[in-house]
Design a protein around this motif. Structure first.
Motif, short mmCIF file in Angstrom:
data_model
loop_
_atom_site.label_atom_id
_atom_site.label_comp_id
_atom_site.label_asym_id
_atom_site.label_seq_id
_atom_site.Cartn_x
_atom_site.Cartn_y
_atom_site.Cartn_z
N GLU A 90 0.83 -1.20 0.00
CA GLU A 90 0.00 0.00 0.00
C GLU A 90 0.87 1.26 0.00
O GLU A 90 0.55 2.25 -0.65
N LYS A 91 1.98 1.22 0.73
CA LYS A 91 2.90 2.36 0.76
C LYS A 91 3.55 2.57 -0.61
O LYS A 91 3.73 3.70 -1.05
N VAL A 92 3.88 1.47 -1.29
CA VAL A 92 4.42 1.55 -2.65
C VAL A 92 3.40 2.22 -3.55
O VAL A 92 3.73 3.14 -4.31
N GLY A 107 4.14 -3.24 -10.15
CA GLY A 107 3.84 -4.60 -10.56
C GLY A 107 4.72 -5.57 -9.80
O GLY A 107 5.64 -5.19 -9.09
N ARG A 108 4.44 -6.86 -9.96
CA ARG A 108 5.21 -7.91 -9.29
C ARG A 108 6.49 -8.18 -10.08
O ARG A 108 6.44 -8.49 -11.26
N PHE A 109 7.64 -8.02 -9.42
CA PHE A 109 8.92 -8.24 -10.07
C PHE A 109 9.88 -8.80 -9.04
O PHE A 109 10.05 -8.21 -7.96
N THR A 167 6.66 -3.58 -6.93
CA THR A 167 7.71 -2.60 -7.17
C THR A 167 7.44 -1.73 -8.39
O THR A 167 6.64 -2.08 -9.26
N PHE A 168 8.13 -0.60 -8.43
CA PHE A 168 8.20 0.20 -9.65
C PHE A 168 9.55 0.91 -9.68
O PHE A 168 10.21 1.07 -8.65
N TYR A 169 9.94 1.31 -10.88
CA TYR A 169 11.20 2.02 -11.10
C TYR A 169 10.89 3.41 -11.64
O TYR A 169 9.87 3.63 -12.28
N LEU A 170 11.81 4.33 -11.37
CA LEU A 170 11.62 5.71 -11.82
C LEU A 170 12.99 6.35 -12.07
O LEU A 170 13.91 6.17 -11.26
N ASP A 171 13.11 7.08 -13.17
CA ASP A 171 14.30 7.89 -13.40
C ASP A 171 14.17 9.13 -12.53
O ASP A 171 13.33 10.00 -12.79
#
Length: 123
Positions: free
Chosen positions: A71-73, A91-93, A98-102
């Motif tokens: 939920e915090k993600v 998404g599940r990784f 998780t997610f990634y960001l520049d």
């Protein structure tokens, strides 16, 4: 041996610092002009930022910030979207939500809430 700190070279220390304080919750412990900042958290992380004119990290390089829950993600992801950042939904990784960001400054971050024992959160 204990890892003492991690230093990132960034294109704009102030911009990177503000981003990490606002969205990740790090606190500034010290600065030296506009070219250096030291950030910390309650879990012993010490991250320093140093200005560099040209920043090029390998494609898979990133800095991961574990959260206590999925939920915090989701919350951080939505705040970033609301504030105009282009970020994909989590998404599940590798077993983690998780997610990634520049991030501003020229580096990539991962925000994750781990379910996988390989990536313990707060443990």
């Amino acid at each position: 041996m204990k890892l003492n700190h991690l230093n990132l070279t960034v294109t704009d220390v102030g911009e990177a610092r503000e981003f990490l304080e606002t969205y990740i919750g790090l606190r500034c412990a010290a600065t030296r002009g506009d070219s250096f900042a030291a950030l910390s958290d309650d879990d012993g992380l010490f991250l320093t930022l140093m200005e560099g004119k040209k920043v090029e990290y390998p494609g898979t390089f990133h800095v991961g910030f574990a959260q206590e829950s999925e939920e915090k993600v989701d919350e951080i992801n939505q705040r970033l979207k609301d504030d105009g950042f282009e970020v994909k939904s989590p998404g599940r990784f590798h077993g983690a939500w998780t997610f990634y960001l520049d991030a501003p400054g020229g580096f990539t971050i991962e925000v994750l809430g781990a379910d996988d024992p390989q990536f313990p959160v707060g443990g």
